[in-house]
Write an enzyme that holds these catalytic residues in place. Sequence first.
Site, PDB file in Angstrom:
ATOM      1  NE  ARG A  18      90.783  44.481   6.736  1.00 45.54           N
ATOM      2  CZ  ARG A  18      92.005  44.460   6.186  1.00 45.54           C
ATOM      3  NH1 ARG A  18      92.399  43.412   5.473  1.00 45.54           N
ATOM      4  NH2 ARG A  18      92.814  45.469   6.322  1.00 45.54           N
ATOM      5  CE1 TYR A  63      83.866  15.979  11.852  1.00 45.30           C
ATOM      6  CE2 TYR A  63      84.404  15.355  14.087  1.00 45.30           C
ATOM      7  CZ  TYR A  63      83.927  15.030  12.840  1.00 45.30           C
ATOM      8  OH  TYR A  63      83.525  13.749  12.597  1.00 45.30           O
ATOM      9  NE  ARG A 117      74.783   5.567  16.916  1.00 42.92           N
ATOM     10  CZ  ARG A 117      75.768   5.478  17.800  1.00 42.92           C
ATOM     11  NH1 ARG A 117      77.005   5.734  17.454  1.00 42.92           N
ATOM     12  NH2 ARG A 117      75.504   5.133  19.048  1.00 42.92           N
ATOM     13  CE  LYS A 135      86.856  11.929  11.465  1.00 37.44           C
ATOM     14  NZ  LYS A 135      86.138  11.445  12.609  1.00 37.44           N
ATOM     15  CD  GLU A 206      83.215  10.557  10.634  1.00 40.12           C
ATOM     16  OE1 GLU A 206      84.237   9.948  10.291  1.00 40.12           O
ATOM     17  OE2 GLU A 206      83.067  11.068  11.757  1.00 40.12           O
ATOM     18  CG  ASP A 207      79.039  10.400  12.486  1.00 40.02           C
ATOM     19  OD1 ASP A 207      79.739   9.681  13.234  1.00 40.02           O
ATOM     20  OD2 ASP A 207      78.943  11.615  12.645  1.00 40.02           O
ATOM     21  CG  ASP A 229      87.833   8.447  13.147  1.00 41.04           C
ATOM     22  OD1 ASP A 229      88.929   8.017  13.523  1.00 41.04           O
ATOM     23  OD2 ASP A 229      87.292   9.445  13.642  1.00 41.04           O
ATOM     24  CG  ASP A 230      82.199   6.799  13.771  1.00 41.16           C
ATOM     25  OD1 ASP A 230      82.569   7.888  14.213  1.00 41.16           O
ATOM     26  OD2 ASP A 230      81.487   6.680  12.763  1.00 41.16           O
ATOM     27  CB  ALA A 270      81.813   3.851  22.081  1.00 45.16           C
ATOM     28  CG  ASN A 376      82.960  13.037  23.492  1.00 42.59           C
ATOM     29  OD1 ASN A 376      83.569  13.680  24.313  1.00 42.59           O
ATOM     30  ND2 ASN A 376      83.526  12.288  22.576  1.00 42.59           N
ATOM     31  CG  ASN A 420      90.533  15.204  19.279  1.00 42.40           C
ATOM     32  OD1 ASN A 420      90.086  14.641  18.281  1.00 42.40           O
ATOM     33  ND2 ASN A 420      90.495  16.506  19.462  1.00 42.40           N
TER      34      ASN A 420
HETATM   35  P1  NAD Z   1      75.572   3.471  23.520  1.00 38.49           P
HETATM   36  O1  NAD Z   1      74.339   4.205  23.840  1.00 38.49           O
HETATM   37  O2  NAD Z   1      75.588   2.472  22.418  1.00 38.49           O
HETATM   38  O3  NAD Z   1      76.105   2.709  24.843  1.00 38.49           O
HETATM   39  C1  NAD Z   1      75.988   3.190  26.141  1.00 38.49           C
HETATM   40  C2  NAD Z   1      76.267   2.062  27.122  1.00 38.49           C
HETATM   41  O4  NAD Z   1      76.238   2.599  28.433  1.00 38.49           O
HETATM   42  C3  NAD Z   1      75.274   0.918  27.102  1.00 38.49           C
HETATM   43  O5  NAD Z   1      75.947  -0.312  27.254  1.00 38.49           O
HETATM   44  C4  NAD Z   1      74.419   1.148  28.347  1.00 38.49           C
HETATM   45  O6  NAD Z   1      73.917  -0.046  28.908  1.00 38.49           O
HETATM   46  C5  NAD Z   1      75.440   1.777  29.268  1.00 38.49           C
HETATM   47  N1  NAD Z   1      74.761   2.546  30.311  1.00 38.49           N
HETATM   48  C6  NAD Z   1      73.799   3.487  30.167  1.00 38.49           C
HETATM   49  N2  NAD Z   1      73.357   3.875  31.378  1.00 38.49           N
HETATM   50  C7  NAD Z   1      74.057   3.185  32.291  1.00 38.49           C
HETATM   51  C8  NAD Z   1      74.016   3.119  33.698  1.00 38.49           C
HETATM   52  N3  NAD Z   1      73.158   3.819  34.400  1.00 38.49           N
HETATM   53  N4  NAD Z   1      74.881   2.300  34.330  1.00 38.49           N
HETATM   54  C9  NAD Z   1      75.750   1.557  33.628  1.00 38.49           C
HETATM   55  N5  NAD Z   1      75.810   1.546  32.294  1.00 38.49           N
HETATM   56  C10 NAD Z   1      74.956   2.355  31.619  1.00 38.49           C
HETATM   57  O7  NAD Z   1      76.664   4.588  23.219  1.00 38.49           O
HETATM   58  P2  NAD Z   1      78.053   4.435  22.460  1.00 38.49           P
HETATM   59  O8  NAD Z   1      77.905   4.691  21.011  1.00 38.49           O
HETATM   60  O9  NAD Z   1      78.690   3.163  22.868  1.00 38.49           O
HETATM   61  O10 NAD Z   1      78.850   5.690  23.042  1.00 38.49           O
HETATM   62  C11 NAD Z   1      79.069   5.853  24.434  1.00 38.49           C
HETATM   63  C12 NAD Z   1      79.795   7.161  24.673  1.00 38.49           C
HETATM   64  O11 NAD Z   1      81.146   7.060  24.216  1.00 38.49           O
HETATM   65  C13 NAD Z   1      79.208   8.367  23.959  1.00 38.49           C
HETATM   66  O12 NAD Z   1      79.026   9.432  24.873  1.00 38.49           O
HETATM   67  C14 NAD Z   1      80.264   8.742  22.969  1.00 38.49           C
HETATM   68  O13 NAD Z   1      80.328  10.145  22.769  1.00 38.49           O
HETATM   69  C15 NAD Z   1      81.517   8.267  23.646  1.00 38.49           C
HETATM   70  N6  NAD Z   1      82.621   8.100  22.695  1.00 38.49           N
HETATM   71  C16 NAD Z   1      83.800   8.730  22.977  1.00 38.49           C
HETATM   72  C17 NAD Z   1      84.853   8.630  22.076  1.00 38.49           C
HETATM   73  C18 NAD Z   1      86.184   9.302  22.372  1.00 38.49           C
HETATM   74  O14 NAD Z   1      86.401   9.759  23.447  1.00 38.49           O
HETATM   75  N7  NAD Z   1      87.108   9.366  21.441  1.00 38.49           N
HETATM   76  C19 NAD Z   1      84.702   7.916  20.894  1.00 38.49           C
HETATM   77  C20 NAD Z   1      83.488   7.245  20.657  1.00 38.49           C
HETATM   78  C21 NAD Z   1      82.446   7.357  21.569  1.00 38.49           C
END
Ligand code: NAD
Length: 525
Positions: A18, A63, A117, A135, A206-207, A229-230, A270, A376, A420
Amino acid sequence: MAIARFPPYLITSDHRERCLEQLRSKSAPLEKYIYLNGLKERDSNLFYDLLLQNMKEIIPLLYTPTVGEACVNYSHIWRRPEGLYVSIEDKGHIRDILSMWPNTIDSRIAVVTDGSRILGLGDLGANGLPISIGKLDLYIAGAGIKPSSTVPICLDLGTNTQRYLDDPLYIGIRRKRPDPEEMDEFMDEFIEAMKDVFPSLMVQFEDFSTDNAFKYLDRYRYKYRVFNDDIQGTGSVILSGFINAANLSSAASGKPLADHRILFFGAGSAGIGVAKQLLSFFTMHGLTPEEAKARIWTVDSKGLITADRKGLQEHKKFFARTDYDGPALKDLVDIINYVKPTALLGLSTLKNAFSEAVVKAMAAINERPIIFPLSNPVNLSELEYHDAIEWTNGKVIFASGSPYFPVTYKDVTYEPGQGNNMYIFPGLGLGAILSRARHVSDAMVEQASIALASSLTDEEKAAELVYPRLNRIRDISAQVASAVIRQAQKEDLDANNYLRTLPDDVLLSLIHDKMWRPHEPTPHL
Ligand code: NAD
């Protein structure tokens, strides 16, 4: 007044069905989120039962991505207190505020955000609490942490987002964020008070904004039981997927594992964080830290990062190449042809950056190219899964940040991997609390990666998956927790001597027994 009675035939039907029907009748994800939140308040056993039976459907509502919408709108959808707010105005008596939480002695995990953030949505201030709640629901679902031993915390330090400060319904204090000095004083008092008030707790940050995330992890990680975790969870989960991908790729090419070469497209927090974690892949295979570093190349929006580039940001210096002195390399295909990577990892947030030419350049130099578009959400992903399969004729070894559906190409069905973080943090947290580890070491995080990589079943290996199926999350978390406990023991970080006396199989079944399940008597963690 009439007394409400249960309808006589209620028990002949399954109330979970339900509730699922009621959930599915709502079309907007935020409405579904609100419905689930109400259900949790009315009957938390039923809520978690539903979550455990329908993880694929419900996790994205609790989430990402829905929790982002819930945070943005939290001041407007707020119904009841559901976590702990600690405000910058509480400075000087934070211990008293924390002590108001019920069940402090039995609390085991707190997720703490300052809302600065949230999921790439920016500074959401006091609206960040749902991220901590969401989380913790994943800790409960993924590792069986008892709901009553979880503590969602939002630090209300003000916000620099003007539209919240102007919103009459905003639930946070109306001030801008503190300067670094004031924030440090607040954080130092907070973390020390947490240790006193919650003696058995692990704190997960977190964040926080990137700089603060690194700063407070470094500041507290050897003094308190904290985890980010980040930073650590992401690195660990990608290392794990890479271990399995490298095995598949080396099996096809016949080249040694230590010969892999990784190109990072995207050098933000990242990208650099994951690259640092991947160093241990090479040191595991006998390379020195310097040799490991030489296996990694990084690219940002200006091209291949070299040490001679003027004004290079601090965090990019570590991997900046000193062995290239030609003209600046900007085009990704040119960079691939120069570096000859076996693996291309995207953390750039640049949609479709891995074009057909890029993918084909990787396929031309590798029997099985490893390509992980990790940005992402899906609308920022560097590469779609069906393109990756088509452009490499099914040879790609693929994992993404966002989920993709399987793809059928030339009558073969291929399954993508998803890096993930939920594969790691619940088991890591469970291992840290069961062993009563004093802190979470790098080696504990690394062992969590290896345990995750080794958790593939024969069927998953035959399907050439790089990550196990998420519906086995509790088994996976138990294996991760076991590896984390053993590493804590090796480093003398544990305080639960009893676990040392147990053989591995008994330890694993004890971890399973400790997991909380809805409608069952609660185990003691
Ligand atoms: P950020 O904005 O700090 O870094 C982005 C980087 O990409 C910078 O170094 C920038 O210079 C580069 N960039 C941007 N445009 C570009 C281009 N045209 N050519 C080459 N390089 C370029 O972001 P972040 O916090 O490092 O996160 C990056 C991504 O990683 C996000 O989308 C985030 O969601 C993803 N992420 C994924 C996971 C996962 O899969 N588990 C975990 C953490 C972050």
